[in-house]
Design a protein around this motif. Sequence first.
Motif: not given
Length: 183
Positions: A59-88
């Motif tokens: 199945t193709f789930f289509s990861f929303p790559e734009q969440v890893l491309k926010p305007r502020q670099k620091d916000n990538v940490k927030v997105a990554i944390e959220e992704i790790f929580q979901h994977i966990f």
Amino acid sequence: VMNTFGLIQICLILFCTTTISSLQCSHLPLQQRKVIEKSLKLLDKMGKRFPQQCLREKTFFSFPEQVLKPRQKDNVKVAIEEIFQHIFYIFSKNLTLAAWDGTALEQFQNGLYQQIEQLEACVTKKQSHYFGSKEVNRMKLKNYFKKIDCFLKDKQHSLCSWEISRAEMRRCLQLIDKVIRKA
């Protein structure tokens, strides 16, 4: 005299704790790369090669790559944390039909958990408003992982559904790794 001495000790402890955590945060990208590298190896070690019989269920789930491309670099940490929580979350339930190496799975879960803790310590209040203003990104992530979760449920957590999900989590971690290496 004792109160002043006690206050000085508390201040020193707080200062050292803050310094240590800020040092950990400055090394976060390097640490994340190592964790992701280890997680990818553990994902491979958990199961064998992708079973041929599962190809027709892919199945193709289509990861929303734009969440890893926010305007502020620091916000990538927030997105990554959220992704790790979901994977966990996904890799913490109904794993009975996933014929995986238990030790590798446990190490994978522990690595994710430690990374979530580390990110929570490093993401400041200022950065956490990222999802407040970008609730759309949070919903896109939530929907992406919900599709995977529903897929697992629909397939009654079968061996193939787990193998397809494992392959998808591998792809997800590779995308995060690419973003971290660019940072």
